[in-house]
Design an enzyme around this catalytic site. Structure first.
Site, PDB file in Angstrom:
ATOM      1  N   ASN A   1       0.803  -1.224   0.000  1.00  0.00           N
ATOM      2  CA  ASN A   1       0.000   0.000   0.000  1.00  0.00           C
ATOM      3  C   ASN A   1       0.838   1.277   0.000  1.00  0.00           C
ATOM      4  OD1 ASN A   1      -2.421  -1.591   0.226  1.00  0.00           O
ATOM      5  ND2 ASN A   1      -1.937  -1.859   2.400  1.00  0.00           N
ATOM      6  N   ARG A   2       2.040   1.170  -0.550  1.00  0.00           N
ATOM      7  CA  ARG A   2       2.947   2.318  -0.679  1.00  0.00           C
ATOM      8  C   ARG A   2       3.386   2.898   0.671  1.00  0.00           C
ATOM      9  NH1 ARG A   2       2.864   0.117  -4.811  1.00  0.00           N
ATOM     10  NH2 ARG A   2       2.724   0.991  -6.902  1.00  0.00           N
ATOM     11  N   LEU A   3       3.185   2.172   1.758  1.00  0.00           N
ATOM     12  CA  LEU A   3       3.648   2.622   3.063  1.00  0.00           C
ATOM     13  C   LEU A   3       5.033   2.022   3.312  1.00  0.00           C
ATOM     14  CD1 LEU A   3       2.281   4.495   5.115  1.00  0.00           C
ATOM     15  CD2 LEU A   3       1.668   2.479   6.455  1.00  0.00           C
TER      16      LEU A   3
END
Length: 215
Positions: free
Chosen positions: A192-194
């Site tokens: 999730n692009r975290l």
């Protein structure tokens, strides 16, 4: 031409970078990550890195070169000192190195100062190269405009004949640089692009300050 890439997506889920897994010295973590990349059959050249410099024209420029050695002091690569890259470093030795291993979903960004290695180290590495690679380093006026490919091949063939039974010496305009790191950032892709980002910054007392950055 108009191509929209906004729908390209990939989820990074292979590894994580936790505080518990970190070392006090970033060179130790670099070593661990590099060995992981080097032993991965899907990575052809783990030592391929992007070198970014600020050119004499004021523009940044990046190109891929091969890392040839790393020590506690820094990262060593070899090039033509008269090349565009070499002239940029002579003018401004603040440069950036980056490694990206997509298979591992890992990236390392290194900011540091480049300086020429001692001549004996450049001599030793030059002597270890295959003779044809030595010849290419000698005959190529790197970054300069040449009339055609045949120009380089003719020069190469001529030197091959002239030095058939002769050992070659390293030219003064070719040698190594060591990049002494001032900061090293480790990036680990996460879902999730975290993503995980850990930055080490060298302090005046030569200890490393370690900080987590937002992705």
């Amino acid at each position: 031409m108009n191509q929209d890439l906004s729908d390209y997506r990939k989820s990074y889920e292979k590894f994580e970078l936790t505080e518990e897994s970190l070392t006090d010295n970033p060179m130790e973590l670099f070593r661990d990550w590099f060995y992981m990349a080097d032993h991965n059959d899907k990575i052809g050249e783990a030592n391929a890195m992007t070198v970014s410099t600020i050119g004499l024209d004021g523009f940044p420029k990046s190109r891929v070169v091969l890392l040839k050695k790393f020590t506690d002091e820094g990262f060593i690569f070899y090039t033509n000192y008269n090349s565009e890259k070499g002239k940029a470093i002579e003018h401004n030795n603040h440069i950036c190195l980056s490694f990206f291993w997509p298979v591992l979903e890992k990236q390392i960004i290194i900011k540091g100062k480049a300086e020429k290695v001692p001549s004996n180290l450049s001599d030793g590495y030059f002597e270890s190269r295959p003779k044809q690679s030595q010849i290419s380093a000698i005959v190529s006026p790197q970054s300069q405009v040449v009339p055609n490919r045949e120009y380089l091949e003719t020069k190469s063939e001529k030197l091959i004949k002239e030095t058939e039974n002769t050992e070659l010496n390293r030219p003064d305009y070719w040698g190594g640089y060591i990049v002494r790191p001032l900061s090293i950032e480790f990036w680990q892709g996460r879902p999730n692009r975290l993503h995980d980002r850990i930055r080490y910054t060298l302090q005046e007392n030569y200890d490393w300050l370690r900080e987590r950055l937002a992705p």
